[in-house]
Design a protein around this motif. Structure first.
Motif, PDB file in Angstrom:
ATOM      1  N   UNK A 273       0.787  -1.271  -0.071  1.00 30.60           N
ATOM      2  CA  UNK A 273       0.100   0.041  -0.003  1.00 30.60           C
ATOM      3  C   UNK A 273       0.748   1.342  -0.109  1.00 30.60           C
ATOM      4  N   UNK A 274       1.821   1.118   0.802  1.00 29.27           N
ATOM      5  CA  UNK A 274       2.847   2.476   0.925  1.00 29.27           C
ATOM      6  C   UNK A 274       3.434   2.730  -0.386  1.00 29.27           C
ATOM      7  N   UNK A 275       3.692   1.706  -1.162  1.00 27.03           N
ATOM      8  CA  UNK A 275       4.573   1.920  -2.508  1.00 27.03           C
ATOM      9  C   UNK A 275       3.577   2.302  -3.569  1.00 27.03           C
ATOM     10  N   UNK A 276       2.310   1.847  -3.569  1.00 28.23           N
ATOM     11  CA  UNK A 276       1.232   2.590  -4.326  1.00 28.23           C
ATOM     12  C   UNK A 276       0.923   3.992  -4.091  1.00 28.23           C
ATOM     13  N   UNK A 277       0.569   4.359  -2.933  1.00 26.13           N
ATOM     14  CA  UNK A 277       0.390   5.586  -2.394  1.00 26.13           C
ATOM     15  C   UNK A 277       1.454   6.537  -2.733  1.00 26.13           C
ATOM     16  N   UNK A 278       2.796   6.156  -2.446  1.00 27.52           N
ATOM     17  CA  UNK A 278       3.813   6.859  -2.781  1.00 27.52           C
ATOM     18  C   UNK A 278       3.845   7.277  -4.093  1.00 27.52           C
ATOM     19  N   UNK A 279       3.757   6.461  -4.977  1.00 23.75           N
ATOM     20  CA  UNK A 279       3.868   6.413  -6.484  1.00 23.75           C
ATOM     21  C   UNK A 279       2.578   7.596  -6.995  1.00 23.75           C
ATOM     22  N   UNK A 280       1.399   7.205  -6.377  1.00 21.28           N
ATOM     23  CA  UNK A 280       0.445   7.940  -6.738  1.00 21.28           C
ATOM     24  C   UNK A 280       0.486   9.555  -6.287  1.00 21.28           C
ATOM     25  N   UNK A 281       1.070   9.533  -5.201  1.00 19.79           N
ATOM     26  CA  UNK A 281       1.095  11.118  -4.776  1.00 19.79           C
ATOM     27  C   UNK A 281       2.339  11.763  -5.463  1.00 19.79           C
ATOM     28  N   UNK A 282       3.439  11.042  -6.006  1.00 21.41           N
ATOM     29  CA  UNK A 282       4.158  11.905  -6.791  1.00 21.41           C
ATOM     30  C   UNK A 282       3.685  12.344  -8.141  1.00 21.41           C
ATOM     31  N   UNK A 283       2.860  11.256  -8.671  1.00 25.36           N
ATOM     32  CA  UNK A 283       2.261  11.398 -10.046  1.00 25.36           C
ATOM     33  C   UNK A 283       1.189  12.695  -9.980  1.00 25.36           C
TER      34      UNK A 283
ATOM     35  N   UNK B  46       7.573   1.677  -9.211  1.00 20.11           N
ATOM     36  CA  UNK B  46       8.644   2.286  -8.742  1.00 20.11           C
ATOM     37  C   UNK B  46       9.513   2.965  -9.913  1.00 20.11           C
ATOM     38  N   UNK B  47       8.815   2.687 -11.375  1.00 17.23           N
ATOM     39  CA  UNK B  47       9.193   3.644 -12.328  1.00 17.23           C
ATOM     40  C   UNK B  47       8.708   5.116 -12.071  1.00 17.23           C
ATOM     41  N   UNK B  48       7.572   5.352 -11.633  1.00 11.86           N
ATOM     42  CA  UNK B  48       7.274   6.733 -11.075  1.00 11.86           C
ATOM     43  C   UNK B  48       7.958   7.156 -10.068  1.00 11.86           C
ATOM     44  N   UNK B  49       8.469   6.390  -9.143  1.00 17.63           N
ATOM     45  CA  UNK B  49       9.203   6.927  -7.951  1.00 17.63           C
ATOM     46  C   UNK B  49      10.405   7.299  -8.644  1.00 17.63           C
ATOM     47  N   UNK B  50      10.989   6.473  -9.521  1.00 14.50           N
ATOM     48  CA  UNK B  50      12.403   6.766  -9.980  1.00 14.50           C
ATOM     49  C   UNK B  50      12.442   7.809 -10.985  1.00 14.50           C
ATOM     50  N   UNK B  51      11.426   8.126 -11.524  1.00 16.96           N
ATOM     51  CA  UNK B  51      11.353   9.361 -12.769  1.00 16.96           C
ATOM     52  C   UNK B  51       9.904  10.268 -12.577  1.00 16.96           C
ATOM     53  N   UNK B  52       9.794  10.784 -11.541  1.00 24.63           N
ATOM     54  CA  UNK B  52       8.764  11.538 -11.022  1.00 24.63           C
ATOM     55  C   UNK B  52       7.961  12.256 -12.092  1.00 24.63           C
ATOM     56  N   UNK B  53       8.432  12.720 -12.857  1.00 24.69           N
ATOM     57  CA  UNK B  53       7.888  13.406 -14.179  1.00 24.69           C
ATOM     58  C   UNK B  53       7.580  12.578 -15.483  1.00 24.69           C
ATOM     59  N   UNK B  54       7.784  11.421 -15.309  1.00 29.73           N
ATOM     60  CA  UNK B  54       7.337  10.818 -16.556  1.00 29.73           C
ATOM     61  C   UNK B  54       6.244  10.448 -17.116  1.00 29.73           C
ATOM     62  N   UNK B  55       5.994  10.389 -18.102  1.00 24.89           N
ATOM     63  CA  UNK B  55       4.658   9.860 -18.748  1.00 24.89           C
ATOM     64  C   UNK B  55       4.582   8.410 -18.935  1.00 24.89           C
ATOM     65  N   UNK B  56       3.474   7.886 -18.141  1.00 29.21           N
ATOM     66  CA  UNK B  56       3.636   6.549 -17.889  1.00 29.21           C
ATOM     67  C   UNK B  56       2.136   5.847 -18.262  1.00 29.21           C
ATOM     68  N   UNK B  57       2.274   4.959 -19.517  1.00 28.79           N
ATOM     69  CA  UNK B  57       0.692   4.718 -19.922  1.00 28.79           C
ATOM     70  C   UNK B  57       0.463   3.379 -19.050  1.00 28.79           C
TER      71      UNK B  57
END
Ligand code: SAH
Length: 338
Positions: free
Chosen positions: A24-34, A249-260
């Motif tokens: 849950x922690x990983x998903x929440x972190x990725x979502x909030x960075x996006x 993990x990709x979202x967290x590694x590259x916060x501004x990436x466009x990710x389909x």
């Protein structure tokens, strides 16, 4: 959870810990960075699969040249332009031209198509996804009006790469193409299949490190799905959960990436797309290809291409996206990565 500063050992560990299910922690972190960079917007791209002829023979792919059980097609310039006309009418502002490496579409023909799309729709972005070419070809496409280029690196591990491709294809060249594209000023997309044969937590960690070095504007990640006529027909497919973990993990590694949230993800799970958004994804690529084409662009088995997947039903897609708590954005949607 500072993924950006993790070394290989730490990345392997976090992948292993989230292999069965993303925390849950990983998903929440990725979502909030996006959300921080892009808010709740999901960007739409119109996908045009314009040829399934291919000179390559990748072991995983259904349109590989050795596959004799496939009906080959290529769209004419007029057909491609009419896909764009329809896409524009539906509100799309990005067209993705994807295909096998088809020598019929030489630089002159490709540039003519790109130039014509750009003249008709000057405010639209053109994305190409047609494989490994020379620097000169990439330069010419750029001059003709191409803005972006998708070329998944497939795996950053050279040994792993050689297990997925025949010997005439090299991991060095694929990576070099990505750096060349970046240098030429394209917005560049790298990416991988999750769960491809011989993939390990170590090769996935190498993928994250490769992407940290390259700093791509976009990253395409979907599960590997076996294709019945390919050498990997009997291999296991990638799982939903590991795909979500790699998206996050990709979202967290590259916060501004466009990710389909990819078609492959939507293919293995009815709610795959929505689950992808909740792991940090923020792009969808509905299919603009004519019916005959999209049904023969069979990269893998059971690829979805009708219903909400078809660009003509973009209103259904919008509703689904809103129901999941997001907003469909049909603007050009350029990447915030510099
Ligand atoms: N010729 C272009 C486009 C390839 S198809 C190129 O070389 O880039 C686009 C992507 O589909 C590939 O990069 C690959 O990652 C993915 N793909 C191919 N076969 C697949 C399969 N069996 N399962 C899941 N994804 C697949």
């Amino acid at each position: 959870m500072n993924v950006q500063s993790m070394n290989k050992k730490e990345l392997i560990e976090i992948i292993e810990n989230n292999k069965i299910e993303p925390s849950k922690e990983l998903l929440e972190a990725a979502k909030s960075v996006r959300d921080l960079h892009y808010g709740r917007k999901i960007f739409a791209r119109g996908l045009i699969e314009f040829t399934n002829f291919c000179k390559n023979d990748c072991y995983y792919c259904g349109i590989r040249r050795s596959n004799k059980n496939i009906c080959r097609y290529r769209l004419s310039k007029e057909e491609i332009l009419s896909c764009c006309f329809e896409g524009n009418r539906l509100g799309f502002n990005t067209f993705v031209l994807q295909g096998g490496e088809d020598s019929y579409f030489d630089d002159k023909i490709m540039c003519d198509i790109i130039y014509n799309i750009k003249s008709n729709y000057p405010n639209c972005a053109i994305t190409l996804s047609i494989g490994e070419k020379s620097k000169e070809s990439y330069e010419e496409y750029k001059r003709a009006g191409a803005d972006r280029y998708l070329l998944r690196h497939e795996t950053a591990d050279n040994e792993h790469y050689r297990k997925l491709h025949p010997k005439e294809m090299s991991p060095e060249n694929r990576k070099k193409c990505l750096y060349t594209l970046r240098e030429l000023g394209y917005q560049v997309g790298a990416g991988i299949m999750v769960g491809s044969p011989y993939q390990t937590a170590e090769t996935l960690a190498e993928d994250l490190i490769f992407m940290r070095d390259l700093q791509p504007h976009m990253v395409g990640i979907g599960p590997f799905i076996p294709q019945k006529d390919s050498p990997f027909a009997d291999e296991k497919g990638g799982t939903l959960n590991l795909t979500l973990t790699m998206l996050a993990l990709t979202r967290l590694m590259l916060p501004k990436v466009l990710l389909p949230a990819t078609t492959a993800l939507g293919t293995i799970d009815e709610m795959g797309r929505e689950k992808g958004f909740n792991a940090g994804a923020n792009v969808v690529m509905p299919n603009l290809s004519p019916s005959g084409a999209k049904h023969n662009y069979t990269l893998y088995d059971n690829k979805i291409c009708d219903g909400d997947e078809a660009a003509e039903y973009v209103d259904n897609l919008r509703l689904r996206i809103e129901k999941a708590g997001y907003v469909l954005d049909m603007s050009r949607g350029d990447s915030l990565v510099e």
